[in-house]
Write a protein that holds these residues in place. Structure first.
Motif, PDB file in Angstrom:
ATOM      1  N   GLU A  24       1.184  -1.005  -0.110  1.00  0.00           N
ATOM      2  CA  GLU A  24       0.071  -0.289  -0.104  1.00  0.00           C
ATOM      3  C   GLU A  24       0.344   1.239  -0.313  1.00  0.00           C
ATOM      4  O   GLU A  24       1.824   1.325   0.770  1.00  0.00           O
ATOM      5  N   TYR A  25       0.078   2.524  -0.515  1.00  0.00           N
ATOM      6  CA  TYR A  25       1.246   3.504  -0.613  1.00  0.00           C
ATOM      7  C   TYR A  25       0.255   4.584  -0.424  1.00  0.00           C
ATOM      8  O   TYR A  25       0.520   5.618  -1.434  1.00  0.00           O
ATOM      9  N   SER A  26      -0.173   4.780  -0.052  1.00  0.00           N
ATOM     10  CA  SER A  26      -1.317   6.257   0.430  1.00  0.00           C
ATOM     11  C   SER A  26      -0.992   6.868   0.481  1.00  0.00           C
ATOM     12  O   SER A  26      -1.552   7.849   0.268  1.00  0.00           O
ATOM     13  N   GLN A  27      -0.073   7.043   1.647  1.00  0.00           N
ATOM     14  CA  GLN A  27       0.594   8.735   1.423  1.00  0.00           C
ATOM     15  C   GLN A  27       0.695   9.059   0.400  1.00  0.00           C
ATOM     16  O   GLN A  27       1.043  10.669  -0.160  1.00  0.00           O
TER      17      GLN A  27
ATOM     18  N   ILE B 252       0.079   8.436  -3.221  1.00  0.00           N
ATOM     19  CA  ILE B 252      -1.577   8.753  -3.449  1.00  0.00           C
ATOM     20  C   ILE B 252      -1.778  10.343  -2.751  1.00  0.00           C
ATOM     21  O   ILE B 252      -2.506  10.851  -3.442  1.00  0.00           O
ATOM     22  N   SER B 253      -1.644  10.300  -1.444  1.00  0.00           N
ATOM     23  CA  SER B 253      -2.139  11.192  -1.624  1.00  0.00           C
ATOM     24  C   SER B 253      -1.838  12.542  -1.079  1.00  0.00           C
ATOM     25  O   SER B 253      -1.908  13.761  -1.704  1.00  0.00           O
TER      26      SER B 253
ATOM     27  N   CYS C 121      -6.534  15.321   0.218  1.00  0.00           N
ATOM     28  CA  CYS C 121      -5.676  14.502   0.536  1.00  0.00           C
ATOM     29  C   CYS C 121      -5.634  14.137   1.954  1.00  0.00           C
ATOM     30  O   CYS C 121      -5.109  14.061   2.123  1.00  0.00           O
TER      31      CYS C 121
END
Length: 455
Positions: A4-7, A9-10, A89
């Motif tokens: 996961e690379y949520s940061q 993407i944000s 974001c």
């Protein structure tokens, strides 16, 4: 394997907001000299906000040259940019905002239906802007009491009800809001205080009232009755002592119905009389040992939270030794199979209380294991800072249920067997509960003990 690379993407969405590429929404925030144009993307707004989603799907928003036009004169450009950043974001920084700006941001978040933002703002206000809240508590109460989502701020106001009633602006309180306050079942005030505040408010509604009620004529009483009659059913007269009634209520007794006066008289003079008229439950916990502040602290301990503004639990009195009999059989008769309970014991001729929380239930089945039970001690029950708590280590002796015993916490950590005893015994090189400073050693005498169902 999942990554996961949520940061990341944000961060990318934040860049999209800053670059304003392919924007198809124009928002005019603020008005007059503070009017500014802000660009955004309809797809993101529609995905992240029910308000914008409804606007686009119902086509009630203006559209010009292929762009959606929103006009928000009541939201400043600065606050709108904060909200947009959160929409894009999920980031928000409230640190540099003043209390008044935070309230405006809260209203804007509610209007735009950004529900996840609302509790964040409230919690920040309560934690970091207490001075602002206290100085403006009346205005804040008037703002939040009709907003269901502003429950944290409303709870804060109700927890500080005395500050509200003591405010110079209290006498200007709208009748509907005063009625709302008097309906609350957990105000931290004695009932006679609530009566006195009601009288103060009522007297202020007419300049012609003589402050000395002994000089009133029948017209004065009739006029006063018309002002506060709708609040009379909300007063718990049976929770007012006979002495306070005589000194502080009786002078205004002519505004009460004859039936109510008769019931109050019977309540004070006839042992065991159960009133049927105007009878309401006590506002505070039914206890001679603890108050609502203890309940709030116990709630923190039960859920292992740093702080609750208002307890999410209600404590229902199941058993009082002085009332029901200080025996194991009386305890089991009143407390068995009632699920979670908390026991409070007052040590004789002192202000010290001790006790424990059982998250399971009492019965006569023997040993029970849990890590959620605890014991506690207050060297001074009037000072919550003296409270200490210790949680079970989860061994088989966490809770012990014997027919011949009252409550038993741990391997002799705190238990009732004819008398109350604290004499912890180690098993496997540990005690069932940590030793607490101030917990008595051996057998000790008590003034009373109570057991409450935690609802």
């Amino acid at each position: 394997m999942t990554f996961e690379y949520s940061q990341e993407i944000s961060n990318d969405y934040e860049k999209l907001l800053e670059n304003e590429k392919e924007c198809d929404v124009i928002i005019y925030a603020g008005e007059n000299q503070n009017l500014k144009e802000i660009l955004a993307h309809s797809l993101i707004l529609c995905t992240r906000s029910q308000y914008f989603c409804a606007a686009f799907s119902n086509e009630w928003v203006e559209k010009k040259d292929g762009k959606f036009i929103f006009k928000k004169p009541n939201i400043s450009p600065e606050l709108f940019k904060i909200i947009l950043r959160f929409i894009y974001c999920g980031k928000i920084d409230l640190t540099n905002l003043q209390g008044s700006e935070l309230l405006k941001l809260l209203i804007a978040a509610d209007e735009l239906n950004i529900q996840t933002l609302i509790p964040c703002i409230q919690k920040f206000l309560i934690k970091d802007k207490k001075e602002f809240l206290q100085n403006n508590i009346m205005e804040i109460l008037q703002m939040v009491y009709l907003h269901e989502l502003f429950s944290d701020l409303l709870d804060y106001c109700l927890e500080n009800i005395k500050r509200i009633f003591n405010s110079d602006k209290f006498i200007n309180l709208e009748a509907s809001l005063l009625k709302f306050l008097l309906k609350q079942d957990d105000l931290r005030l004695d009932e006679i205080e609530i009566w006195e505040y009601l009288i103060k408010w009522g007297l202020a509604q007419e300049q012609e009232f003589n402050q000395d009620v002994s000089k009133w004529n029948q017209d004065d009483f009739d006029n006063f009755k018309n002002i506060i009659q709708k609040f009379i059913p909300l007063i718990r007269f049976y929770d007012i002592s006979s002495q306070d009634y005589l000194n502080k209520v009786k002078p205004y007794e002519k505004i009460l119905s004859e039936e109510l006066r008769e019931e109050i008289l019977k309540f004070h003079l006839v042992p065991g009389h159960k009133p049927t008229l105007n009878y309401l439950p006590k506002r505070s916990i039914d206890s001679t040992l603890i108050n609502q502040k203890h309940v709030a602290l116990f709630a923190n301990w039960i859920d292992r939270k740093d702080e609750y503004i208002k307890s999410p639990y209600k404590f229902k009195l199941l058993y009082r030794a002085s009332r029901d009999g200080n025996t194991a059989s009386a305890f089991h008769k009143n407390c068995d199979n009632k699920r979670a309970t908390i026991t409070v014991v007052k040590i004789k001729d002192s202000e010290q209380i001790v006790g424990g929380y059982n998250p399971l239930e009492w019965d006569i089945s023997g040993y029970k294991s849990t890590k959620d039970s605890f014991i506690f001690s207050f060297t001074d029950r009037m000072d919550l800072q003296t409270g200490k708590v210790g949680y079970s280590n989860g061994d088989q002796y966490s809770i012990i249920c014997y027919k011949k015993n009252g409550p038993v916490f741990g391997y002799n950590n705190l238990y009732h067997y004819n008398s109350w005893i604290s004499n912890p015994v180690m098993t496997n090189n540990q005690y069932s509960y940590p030793k607490l400073d101030g917990m008595p050693n051996g057998s000790f005498n008590i003034d009373d003990y109570e057991v409450f169902q935690v609802l």
